[in-house]
Design a protein around this motif. Structure first.
Motif, PDB file in Angstrom:
ATOM      1  N   GLY A 101       0.874  -1.136  -0.077  1.00 18.58           N
ATOM      2  CA  GLY A 101      -0.086   0.003   0.014  1.00 18.58           C
ATOM      3  C   GLY A 101       0.836   1.165   0.023  1.00 18.58           C
ATOM      4  O   GLY A 101       2.019   1.231  -0.258  1.00 18.58           O
ATOM      5  N   GLN A 102      -0.002   2.265   0.187  1.00 20.40           N
ATOM      6  CA  GLN A 102       0.869   3.747   0.244  1.00 20.40           C
ATOM      7  C   GLN A 102       1.611   3.732   1.618  1.00 20.40           C
ATOM      8  O   GLN A 102       1.188   3.693   2.726  1.00 20.40           O
ATOM      9  N   ILE A 103       2.917   4.505   1.559  1.00 17.57           N
ATOM     10  CA  ILE A 103       3.668   4.589   2.552  1.00 17.57           C
ATOM     11  C   ILE A 103       4.036   5.900   2.482  1.00 17.57           C
ATOM     12  O   ILE A 103       4.144   6.699   1.592  1.00 17.57           O
ATOM     13  N   GLN A 104       4.426   6.569   3.740  1.00 17.91           N
ATOM     14  CA  GLN A 104       5.223   7.781   3.644  1.00 17.91           C
ATOM     15  C   GLN A 104       6.551   7.640   4.346  1.00 17.91           C
ATOM     16  O   GLN A 104       6.684   7.131   5.090  1.00 17.91           O
ATOM     17  N   SER A 105       7.395   8.019   3.596  1.00 21.96           N
ATOM     18  CA  SER A 105       8.824   7.800   3.814  1.00 21.96           C
ATOM     19  C   SER A 105      10.034   8.981   4.154  1.00 21.96           C
ATOM     20  O   SER A 105       9.510  10.112   3.633  1.00 21.96           O
ATOM     21  N   ILE A 106      10.931   8.685   5.042  1.00 23.47           N
ATOM     22  CA  ILE A 106      11.840   9.744   5.079  1.00 23.47           C
ATOM     23  C   ILE A 106      13.117   8.911   4.637  1.00 23.47           C
ATOM     24  O   ILE A 106      13.284   7.739   4.870  1.00 23.47           O
ATOM     25  N   TYR A 107      14.313   9.488   4.307  1.00 20.37           N
ATOM     26  CA  TYR A 107      15.540   8.897   3.836  1.00 20.37           C
ATOM     27  C   TYR A 107      16.726   9.804   4.510  1.00 20.37           C
ATOM     28  O   TYR A 107      16.694  10.770   4.544  1.00 20.37           O
ATOM     29  N   PHE A 108      17.595   8.936   4.725  1.00 21.67           N
ATOM     30  CA  PHE A 108      18.906   9.265   5.361  1.00 21.67           C
ATOM     31  C   PHE A 108      20.081   8.299   5.268  1.00 21.67           C
ATOM     32  O   PHE A 108      19.591   7.143   4.601  1.00 21.67           O
ATOM     33  N   ASN A 109      21.261   8.643   5.415  1.00 21.40           N
ATOM     34  CA  ASN A 109      22.401   7.625   5.331  1.00 21.40           C
ATOM     35  C   ASN A 109      22.923   7.259   6.305  1.00 21.40           C
ATOM     36  O   ASN A 109      22.758   7.855   7.509  1.00 21.40           O
ATOM     37  N   ASP A 110      23.554   5.989   6.310  1.00 22.20           N
ATOM     38  CA  ASP A 110      24.160   5.408   7.440  1.00 22.20           C
ATOM     39  C   ASP A 110      25.745   5.781   7.436  1.00 22.20           C
ATOM     40  O   ASP A 110      26.013   6.587   6.570  1.00 22.20           O
ATOM     41  N   PRO A 111      26.543   5.443   8.170  1.00 18.79           N
ATOM     42  CA  PRO A 111      28.097   5.888   8.251  1.00 18.79           C
ATOM     43  C   PRO A 111      28.454   5.623   6.729  1.00 18.79           C
ATOM     44  O   PRO A 111      29.752   5.991   6.432  1.00 18.79           O
ATOM     45  N   ASP A 112      28.162   4.370   6.063  1.00 16.29           N
ATOM     46  CA  ASP A 112      28.802   3.812   4.756  1.00 16.29           C
ATOM     47  C   ASP A 112      27.809   4.473   3.418  1.00 16.29           C
ATOM     48  O   ASP A 112      28.340   4.048   2.534  1.00 16.29           O
ATOM     49  N   ASP A 113      27.100   5.474   3.795  1.00 18.11           N
ATOM     50  CA  ASP A 113      26.329   5.938   2.816  1.00 18.11           C
ATOM     51  C   ASP A 113      25.269   5.214   2.273  1.00 18.11           C
ATOM     52  O   ASP A 113      24.771   5.143   0.931  1.00 18.11           O
ATOM     53  N   ASN A 114      24.891   3.749   2.800  1.00 23.03           N
ATOM     54  CA  ASN A 114      23.817   3.256   2.404  1.00 23.03           C
ATOM     55  C   ASN A 114      22.634   3.868   2.643  1.00 23.03           C
ATOM     56  O   ASN A 114      22.439   4.804   3.569  1.00 23.03           O
ATOM     57  N   LEU A 115      21.679   4.114   1.796  1.00 21.76           N
ATOM     58  CA  LEU A 115      20.440   4.594   1.566  1.00 21.76           C
ATOM     59  C   LEU A 115      19.551   4.117   2.587  1.00 21.76           C
ATOM     60  O   LEU A 115      18.932   2.922   2.196  1.00 21.76           O
ATOM     61  N   ILE A 116      19.015   4.619   3.788  1.00 17.82           N
ATOM     62  CA  ILE A 116      17.863   4.165   4.740  1.00 17.82           C
ATOM     63  C   ILE A 116      16.837   4.762   4.450  1.00 17.82           C
ATOM     64  O   ILE A 116      16.910   5.937   4.579  1.00 17.82           O
ATOM     65  N   GLU A 117      15.673   4.093   4.096  1.00 18.01           N
ATOM     66  CA  GLU A 117      14.058   4.651   3.908  1.00 18.01           C
ATOM     67  C   GLU A 117      13.540   4.133   5.114  1.00 18.01           C
ATOM     68  O   GLU A 117      13.496   2.922   5.512  1.00 18.01           O
TER      69      GLU A 117
END
Length: 126
Positions: A101-117
């Motif tokens: 279904g529909q989600i609302q998301s935020i994004y940031f990077n971990d210390p290795d620049d992996n993208l975390i949503e």
């Protein structure tokens, strides 16, 4: 045939730094398994951590992961906590489409620049 994801593996530059980050910022639980390997657990899943070259079958690079995690708390609560931990939110909240279904998301990077949503469901399919 497939019912769910058991674990994923991310390649990191420093396992202890990653454990500190994920346990502090996302409150994941550090675990040790087979031969001293390290992971982070949540719910019935875990994220295994490996150093570059540790697993010959895996050709992933440090910082190549893009992971979406679903929160059990309001997204605003998660955002406040993440920002208090000194992590910059790159984008969001934004509306996206999740697995059911529909989600609302935020994004940031971990210390290795992996993208975390980190996402919260706002509607699900029936």
């Amino acid at each position: 045939m497939i019912s769910h994801i058991d674990h994923i593996v991310i390649t990191v530059a420093d396992i202890e730094r990653s454990i500190e980050f994920y346990s502090r910022v996302l409150k994941l639980k550090p675990v040790v398994f087979g031969n001293g390997r390290k992971a982070l657990s949540f719910g019935q899943q875990k994220i295994n951590l490996q150093l570059l070259g540790q697993e010959s079958r895996n050709r992933a690079a440090v910082g190549s992961a893009d992971i979406c995690l679903i929160t059990s708390e309001p997204l605003t609560t998660v955002m406040d906590h993440i920002q208090k931990e000194g992590v910059s939110i790159l984008e969001g909240p934004v509306d996206k489409s999740g697995a059911v279904g529909q989600i609302q998301s935020i994004y940031f990077n971990d210390p290795d620049d992996n993208l975390i949503e980190v996402s919260e469901y706002i509607s699900t399919k029936c």
